[in-house]
Design a protein around this motif. Structure first.
Motif, PDB file in Angstrom:
ATOM      1  N   ASN A 244       0.820  -1.212   0.000  1.00 50.71           N
ATOM      2  CA  ASN A 244       0.000   0.000   0.000  1.00 50.71           C
ATOM      3  C   ASN A 244       0.854   1.263   0.000  1.00 50.71           C
ATOM      4  OD1 ASN A 244      -2.513  -1.140  -0.137  1.00 50.71           O
ATOM      5  ND2 ASN A 244      -2.810  -1.213   2.081  1.00 50.71           N
ATOM      6  N   ARG A 245       1.968   1.175   0.699  1.00 56.60           N
ATOM      7  CA  ARG A 245       2.836   2.345   0.734  1.00 56.60           C
ATOM      8  C   ARG A 245       3.402   2.622  -0.658  1.00 56.60           C
ATOM      9  NH1 ARG A 245       8.043   3.123   4.482  1.00 56.60           N
ATOM     10  NH2 ARG A 245       8.841   1.745   2.852  1.00 56.60           N
ATOM     11  N   ALA A 246       3.792   1.559  -1.359  1.00 61.02           N
ATOM     12  CA  ALA A 246       4.296   1.718  -2.729  1.00 61.02           C
ATOM     13  C   ALA A 246       3.205   2.307  -3.619  1.00 61.02           C
ATOM     14  CB  ALA A 246       4.772   0.369  -3.268  1.00 61.02           C
ATOM     15  N   MET A 247       1.987   1.781  -3.465  1.00 56.21           N
ATOM     16  CA  MET A 247       0.839   2.256  -4.253  1.00 56.21           C
ATOM     17  C   MET A 247       0.614   3.744  -4.002  1.00 56.21           C
ATOM     18  SD  MET A 247      -1.446   1.083  -6.347  1.00 56.21           S
ATOM     19  CE  MET A 247      -1.852   2.546  -7.266  1.00 56.21           C
ATOM     20  N   ASN A 248       0.703   4.125  -2.764  1.00 50.81           N
ATOM     21  CA  ASN A 248       0.482   5.514  -2.386  1.00 50.81           C
ATOM     22  C   ASN A 248       1.565   6.432  -2.952  1.00 50.81           C
ATOM     23  OD1 ASN A 248      -1.400   7.099  -1.003  1.00 50.81           O
ATOM     24  ND2 ASN A 248       0.068   7.428   0.653  1.00 50.81           N
ATOM     25  N   ASP A 249       2.803   5.960  -2.926  1.00 54.34           N
ATOM     26  CA  ASP A 249       3.908   6.748  -3.488  1.00 54.34           C
ATOM     27  C   ASP A 249       3.691   6.977  -4.986  1.00 54.34           C
ATOM     28  OD1 ASP A 249       5.079   6.856  -1.040  1.00 54.34           O
ATOM     29  OD2 ASP A 249       6.596   5.322  -1.422  1.00 54.34           O
ATOM     30  N   ILE A 250       3.231   5.928  -5.654  1.00 54.45           N
ATOM     31  CA  ILE A 250       2.976   6.054  -7.099  1.00 54.45           C
ATOM     32  C   ILE A 250       1.841   7.059  -7.336  1.00 54.45           C
ATOM     33  CG2 ILE A 250       2.157   4.832  -9.156  1.00 54.45           C
ATOM     34  CD1 ILE A 250       3.548   2.289  -7.911  1.00 54.45           C
ATOM     35  N   ARG A 251       0.793   6.938  -6.534  1.00 56.72           N
ATOM     36  CA  ARG A 251      -0.336   7.866  -6.677  1.00 56.72           C
ATOM     37  C   ARG A 251       0.134   9.324  -6.520  1.00 56.72           C
ATOM     38  NH1 ARG A 251      -3.090  10.938  -3.218  1.00 56.72           N
ATOM     39  NH2 ARG A 251      -2.016   9.926  -1.487  1.00 56.72           N
ATOM     40  N   ILE A 252       0.957   9.576  -5.515  1.00 57.07           N
ATOM     41  CA  ILE A 252       1.409  10.950  -5.263  1.00 57.07           C
ATOM     42  C   ILE A 252       2.261  11.454  -6.431  1.00 57.07           C
ATOM     43  CG2 ILE A 252       2.917  12.354  -3.781  1.00 57.07           C
ATOM     44  CD1 ILE A 252       1.867  10.577  -1.435  1.00 57.07           C
ATOM     45  N   ARG A 253       3.111  10.564  -6.930  1.00 56.44           N
ATOM     46  CA  ARG A 253       3.966  10.942  -8.059  1.00 56.44           C
ATOM     47  C   ARG A 253       3.111  11.289  -9.281  1.00 56.44           C
ATOM     48  NH1 ARG A 253       6.285   7.702 -11.357  1.00 56.44           N
ATOM     49  NH2 ARG A 253       6.100   5.795 -10.127  1.00 56.44           N
ATOM     50  N   VAL A 254       2.122  10.440  -9.553  1.00 52.81           N
ATOM     51  CA  VAL A 254       1.245  10.674 -10.701  1.00 52.81           C
ATOM     52  C   VAL A 254       0.410  11.935 -10.479  1.00 52.81           C
ATOM     53  CG1 VAL A 254      -0.773   9.782 -11.928  1.00 52.81           C
ATOM     54  CG2 VAL A 254       1.160   8.259 -11.424  1.00 52.81           C
ATOM     55  N   MET A 255      -0.127  12.057  -9.299  1.00 55.53           N
ATOM     56  CA  MET A 255      -0.991  13.180  -8.947  1.00 55.53           C
ATOM     57  C   MET A 255      -0.288  14.516  -9.162  1.00 55.53           C
ATOM     58  SD  MET A 255      -2.675  13.668  -5.190  1.00 55.53           S
ATOM     59  CE  MET A 255      -1.226  14.335  -4.391  1.00 55.53           C
ATOM     60  N   LYS A 316      -2.054   5.550 -17.041  1.00 52.98           N
ATOM     61  CA  LYS A 316      -1.751   4.151 -17.362  1.00 52.98           C
ATOM     62  C   LYS A 316      -0.908   3.483 -16.285  1.00 52.98           C
ATOM     63  CE  LYS A 316      -1.731   3.494 -22.374  1.00 52.98           C
ATOM     64  NZ  LYS A 316      -0.878   3.638 -23.555  1.00 52.98           N
ATOM     65  N   GLU A 317       0.105   4.210 -15.833  1.00 52.61           N
ATOM     66  CA  GLU A 317       1.006   3.632 -14.837  1.00 52.61           C
ATOM     67  C   GLU A 317       0.253   3.332 -13.546  1.00 52.61           C
ATOM     68  OE1 GLU A 317       4.264   6.087 -13.479  1.00 52.61           O
ATOM     69  OE2 GLU A 317       4.952   4.478 -12.160  1.00 52.61           O
ATOM     70  N   LEU A 318      -0.615   4.277 -13.204  1.00 57.87           N
ATOM     71  CA  LEU A 318      -1.404   4.126 -11.991  1.00 57.87           C
ATOM     72  C   LEU A 318      -2.284   2.878 -12.081  1.00 57.87           C
ATOM     73  CD1 LEU A 318      -1.955   5.893  -9.388  1.00 57.87           C
ATOM     74  CD2 LEU A 318      -4.060   6.569 -10.523  1.00 57.87           C
ATOM     75  N   ARG A 319      -2.914   2.714 -13.238  1.00 55.19           N
ATOM     76  CA  ARG A 319      -3.783   1.557 -13.432  1.00 55.19           C
ATOM     77  C   ARG A 319      -2.997   0.247 -13.336  1.00 55.19           C
ATOM     78  NH1 ARG A 319      -8.357  -0.717 -15.954  1.00 55.19           N
ATOM     79  NH2 ARG A 319      -9.457   1.226 -16.224  1.00 55.19           N
ATOM     80  N   ALA A 320      -1.828   0.224 -14.002  1.00 58.05           N
ATOM     81  CA  ALA A 320      -1.015  -0.999 -13.996  1.00 58.05           C
ATOM     82  C   ALA A 320      -0.580  -1.344 -12.572  1.00 58.05           C
ATOM     83  CB  ALA A 320       0.199  -0.820 -14.903  1.00 58.05           C
ATOM     84  N   ALA A 321      -0.164  -0.327 -11.826  1.00 57.43           N
ATOM     85  CA  ALA A 321       0.281  -0.564 -10.452  1.00 57.43           C
ATOM     86  C   ALA A 321      -0.882  -1.075  -9.597  1.00 57.43           C
ATOM     87  CB  ALA A 321       0.852   0.722  -9.857  1.00 57.43           C
ATOM     88  N   PHE A 322      -2.030  -0.459  -9.798  1.00 61.13           N
ATOM     89  CA  PHE A 322      -3.205  -0.869  -9.027  1.00 61.13           C
ATOM     90  C   PHE A 322      -3.566  -2.330  -9.317  1.00 61.13           C
ATOM     91  CE2 PHE A 322      -7.795  -1.417  -8.515  1.00 61.13           C
ATOM     92  CZ  PHE A 322      -7.969  -0.983  -7.202  1.00 61.13           C
ATOM     93  N   GLU A 323      -3.537  -2.692 -10.572  1.00 59.68           N
ATOM     94  CA  GLU A 323      -3.890  -4.068 -10.943  1.00 59.68           C
ATOM     95  C   GLU A 323      -2.906  -5.075 -10.335  1.00 59.68           C
ATOM     96  OE1 GLU A 323      -4.273  -3.708 -15.170  1.00 59.68           O
ATOM     97  OE2 GLU A 323      -6.371  -3.021 -15.023  1.00 59.68           O
TER      98      GLU A 323
END
Ligand SMILES: [Zn+2]
Length: 430
Positions: A244-255, A316-323
């Protein structure tokens, strides 16, 4: 009348020693004047039985028998002069030993109150009309719980001792099945912990079959060394936490790619706004989300399906990470003791091929702990191995530390934890 007072004061077992009792009431405070009967005791020097009364002495004993009022006993006792050798000596005073000023009744109640983890020393002191320091002294004198026997399955975790403490972390061992705390050590440092654990008899250590830990490398080394037959399982909540922490980091970067004006919300791109406001969609279990969300900025209401779709369509990156994250979550929920290392390895490959650095790192971590992750699917007494019980105890430990403003004395803290959080911990000498 005398008997009634004796009953009220719970002094039935001292009935034979009491000559008279007189009640004196002061402001919010009760004093009972008790006279002891003359006792027939031998001279401690020569053993002669006959004596004169030499004088009278008084001793004050705290006896908190009433809930709403403080109370003490003022006991008048005899001093004798031996008719043979002229030695002067005192008779024993009822209720308390020579240097004690608290009745056994009060002492037992104080110790009972100390079993409740939320009671502070100060609170217990004021309740029984004694100082906090006296409560601490009683605790130190009577409470020294023994380590419990090592269990077949052990949970191992640490807690932070606080800024003011010389020692930084303590390590807790807990019985996975009963939930009892086995021992608390004053370190999580590899060599120091090994040192302390090796003092436990080898036969006991050999019987340990599983140890559950967070992904902390030192513990792995400690367990291999000290529990030679034990398999290690990592707590799956901890794995998910990293994910979840990795997911959150990706979200912040994308955001932040969509952030145009940080000072005013109105100029922000709507993607930035949505990813910030509905961040939890990417980390919380889908089942735990509400059915619908009103989105004031879009002047609309989305079902959770639609909102998730919206968020994942942003990037796209966000979606791939989420999946990828969801694949692991499914794996974590559905795997069992038949799941093989190959199954997990397939999954890890997907992480390694991810376009996000954060997920690649998670893949590395999964690889590093793959055997221990696989072990975590084992069930003991119908329950999957986890550290949830220890997490719960850790929050109670935090309460104990908070109510005491931190324990400078680690050993006292250790004793309080074992005494308050385990059931039926015995008192010294009982
Ligand atoms: Zn004598």
């Amino acid at each position: 009348m005398l008997n009634d007072t004796i009953n009220i004061l719970s002094l039935e077992s001292y009935r034979e020693q009491i000559e008279t009792i007189e009640l004196v009431k002061e402001k919010n405070h009760l004093v009972y004047l008790i006279k002891q009967k003359r006792q027939n005791i031998a001279c401690p020097t020569c053993g002669f039985m006959e004596s004169h009364i030499h004088s009278y002495m008084r001793k004050k004993i705290v006896h908190s028998i009433h809930n709403d009022m403080s109370c003490h006993l003022l006991i008048t006792y005899h001093r004798y002069r031996c008719k043979h050798c002229k030695q002067v000596y005192s008779e024993p005073v009822m209720l308390a030993k020579r240097y004690e000023t608290i009745s056994q009744y009060t002492r037992m109640n104080v110790l009972d109150d100390l079993r409740v983890s939320t009671n502070t020393f100060t609170f217990i002191g004021s309740k029984h009309n004694i100082s906090a320091q006296t409560v601490i002294n009683l605790f130190d004198e009577y409470v020294e719980p023994r380590r419990l026997k090592l269990s077949v399955v052990i949970c191992m975790d640490e807690f932070y001792l606080g800024k003011r403490s010389k020692l930084k972390y303590a390590c807790v061992l807990l019985d996975f099945v009963s939930g009892a705390i086995i021992e608390v050590f004053d370190t999580r440092h590899k060599h120091k912990l090994i040192d302390q654990l090796l003092r436990i008899p080898i036969t006991e250590r050999m019987a340990v079959q599983y140890v559950i830990i967070d992904m902390w490398d030192s513990y792995r080394a400690v367990i291999h060394k000290c529990f030679p037959n034990a398999k290690i399982a990592v707590d799956s909540f901890h794995v998910i936490w990293h994910l979840n922490r990795a997911m959150n980091d990706i979200r912040i970067r994308v955001m932040n790619r969509y952030k145009k004006n940080s000072s005013s919300l109105i100029h922000n791109d709507i993607y930035y706004y949505m990813l910030k406001k509905y961040y939890f969609f990417l980390v919380v279990d889908y089942d735990r989300l509400a059915k619908e969300y009103v989105i004031p900025k879009l002047k609309t209401t989305y079902t959770k399906d639609n909102l998730l779709y919206y968020l994942l369509s942003i990037d796209k990156e966000l979606r791939a990470a989420f999946e990828l994250k969801e694949i692991y979550r499914d794996f974590n929920k559905t795997a069992d003791q038949y799941t093989t290392l190959e199954d997990l390895e397939d999954l890890i490959q997907k992480f390694r091929k991810s376009s996000s650095e954060e997920m690649k790192k998670v893949g590395k971590m999964l690889h590093n702990w793959q055997a221990e992750i696989l072990n975590s699917f084992t069930k003991v007494e119908g329950k999957r191995l986890s550290n949830s019980k220890i997490e719960n105890k850790n929050s109670q430990i935090k309460t104990i530390m908070k109510t005491a403003n931190g324990y400078k004395d680690f050993y006292r803290l250790r004793n309080r934890i074992l005494f308050s959080l385990n059931k039926n911990t015995s008192i010294k000498g009982k």
